[in-house]
Design an enzyme around this catalytic site. Structure first.
Site, short mmCIF file in Angstrom:
data_model
loop_
_atom_site.label_atom_id
_atom_site.label_comp_id
_atom_site.label_asym_id
_atom_site.label_seq_id
_atom_site.Cartn_x
_atom_site.Cartn_y
_atom_site.Cartn_z
N TYR A 33 6.44 3.54 -21.14
CA TYR A 33 6.59 4.17 -22.36
C TYR A 33 6.38 3.16 -23.51
O TYR A 33 6.33 2.08 -23.28
CB TYR A 33 7.64 5.10 -22.40
CG TYR A 33 8.91 4.15 -22.69
CD1 TYR A 33 9.69 3.27 -21.73
CD2 TYR A 33 9.47 4.24 -24.16
CE1 TYR A 33 10.52 2.81 -22.22
CE2 TYR A 33 10.74 3.50 -24.30
CZ TYR A 33 11.30 2.65 -23.23
OH TYR A 33 12.48 1.81 -23.67
N ARG A 52 0.73 -3.66 -25.52
CA ARG A 52 2.06 -3.86 -24.31
C ARG A 52 1.82 -2.77 -23.19
O ARG A 52 1.99 -3.01 -22.16
CB ARG A 52 3.38 -4.05 -25.15
CG ARG A 52 4.50 -4.00 -24.22
CD ARG A 52 5.82 -4.36 -25.10
NE ARG A 52 6.00 -3.07 -25.55
CZ ARG A 52 7.17 -2.89 -26.45
NH1 ARG A 52 7.93 -4.01 -26.58
NH2 ARG A 52 7.31 -1.74 -27.25
N ARG A 101 6.42 13.87 -2.39
CA ARG A 101 7.31 12.62 -2.50
C ARG A 101 7.09 11.70 -1.61
O ARG A 101 7.48 11.96 -0.28
CB ARG A 101 8.88 13.24 -2.67
CG ARG A 101 9.63 12.02 -2.84
CD ARG A 101 11.16 12.18 -2.96
NE ARG A 101 12.06 11.15 -3.20
CZ ARG A 101 12.48 10.32 -2.32
NH1 ARG A 101 12.34 10.73 -0.98
NH2 ARG A 101 13.28 9.30 -2.41
N LYS A 151 7.82 -2.27 -19.70
CA LYS A 151 8.68 -0.99 -20.56
C LYS A 151 8.44 0.07 -19.58
O LYS A 151 7.69 0.84 -20.17
CB LYS A 151 7.95 -0.79 -21.77
CG LYS A 151 8.91 -0.18 -22.85
CD LYS A 151 8.40 -0.52 -24.40
CE LYS A 151 8.91 0.43 -25.30
NZ LYS A 151 10.37 0.44 -25.16
N GLU A 183 19.30 -9.60 -24.43
CA GLU A 183 18.94 -8.57 -25.63
C GLU A 183 19.97 -7.32 -25.53
O GLU A 183 20.82 -7.21 -24.70
CB GLU A 183 17.66 -8.12 -25.19
CG GLU A 183 17.34 -7.24 -23.80
CD GLU A 183 15.91 -7.08 -23.35
OE1 GLU A 183 15.01 -6.98 -24.52
OE2 GLU A 183 15.63 -6.99 -22.31
N LEU A 207 12.41 -7.71 -22.86
CA LEU A 207 11.18 -7.04 -23.19
C LEU A 207 10.67 -7.80 -24.45
O LEU A 207 11.20 -8.31 -25.15
CB LEU A 207 11.64 -5.53 -23.70
CG LEU A 207 10.44 -4.80 -23.94
CD1 LEU A 207 9.60 -4.41 -22.75
CD2 LEU A 207 10.51 -3.71 -24.90
#
Ligand code: PMP
Length: 287
Positions: A33, A52, A101, A151, A183, A207
């Site tokens: 995302y 990114r 799945r 991310k 972070e 990140l």
């Protein structure tokens, strides 16, 4: 006004938007995302967020959605349709819904990525009470996986971290690896000591914040000294200032760490100045 969202090529009212129960992000956390902030109706640091996203997709061998080159247009269209002045655009790309799945990745020729975007309106985003008074953080162990540079939507531990902070009467948690700060749960962490801005260097441990890159560039242009190295939580408690950066918080002072006031417990001049420069410069470049 019903919010209009974007799902796989269509702009729809949010209550009509659907994603399969077999979507890999729903079953496996197999999605990435980006969050891009909107100020005065314009997108902040858009190119950085798109770059990114490209990197996250590549690192996970996830196919690039067909609409990748239209992302700026889609962001702008959503901002326009939802009349967002200040707020953000959330974008998620998943490995798609193979119809069953299975741990193995589906054949990319048969399963196309799911692309979802929506807006969140946040009037006054650039002038929140927290930006004026600063935030309080606690420290917790960093129990995330080792590819924090990607991310992904696997945000359970950061979510738990926010809840631990909330329970302690604080705003966020700084995560620690071997005593060193990696972070915040959704932001990059910094301290200021003797005029030097100190923040962990880029690696798979954190990140690669788009706001971080811009803020460090502006700091260097303003002749401030930047030292990219790890710092301990004790060093942070003893710092002259502390702050965080992220797309939605911009530059936000940290005034308390584990119950210890940082300096006199009020936002310091370096964080204040960096916030001003960041907002001014990134608004100039907004699209
Ligand atoms: N670290 C983490 C763990 C984050 O979730 C975020 C925000 N998504 C950041 C740092 C800040 O990145 P950016 O400046 O690109 O928003």
């Amino acid at each position: 006004m019903t919010r209009i969202v974007y799902v796989n090529g269509e702009y729809l009212p949010e209550n009509e938007a659907k994603v399969s129960i077999f979507d890999r992000a729903f079953l496996m956390g197999d999605g990435v995302y980006e969050v891009t902030s909107v100020l005065q109706g314009k997108l902040i640091d858009f190119d950085g967020h798109r770059a990114r996203l490209d990197r996250s997709l590549t690192e996970l061998d996830m196919p690039k959605p067909d609409i990748f080159d239209d992302l700026l247009e889609i962001h702008r269209e959503l901002v326009r349709r939802n009349e967002v002045v200040d707020g953000l655009v959330y974008l998620q790309v998943t490995r798609g819904a193979p119809g069953d799945r299975d741990f193995a990745f589906p054949d990319p020729d048969e399963t196309t990525p799911t692309v979802v975007l929506f807006t969140q309106s946040k009037p006054g985003l650039a002038d929140t009470p927290a930006s004026r008074t600063g935030i309080k953080v606690i420290s917790i162990d960093d129990l995330r996986w080792d590819r924090r540079d990607i991310k992904t939507v696997q945000l359970l531990y950061p979510s738990m971290g926010k809840m631990m902070a909330k329970k302690a009467g604080c705003d966020d948690a700084w995560m620690l690896q071997d005593g060193y700060v990696t972070e915040g749960t959704s932001n990059n962490a910094y301290i200021v000591k003797n005029g030097k801005i100190i923040t962990r260097k880029l690696s798979n441990d954190i990140l690669h914040g788009i706001t971080r890159a811009a803020v460090l560039r502006f700091a260097k242009e303003a002749q401030m000294t930047v030292e990219e190295r790890s710092f301990t939580i004790d060093e942070a408690k003893d710092a002259d200032e502390a702050f965080i950066t992220s797309a939605s918080a911009f530059v936000q002072p940290v005034v308390e760490i584990d119950g210890h006031p940082v300096s006199d417990g009020t936002p310091g001049p370096v964080s204040r100045r960096l916030r001003e420069i960041y907002l001014e410069e990134s608004l100039k470049a907004a699209v």
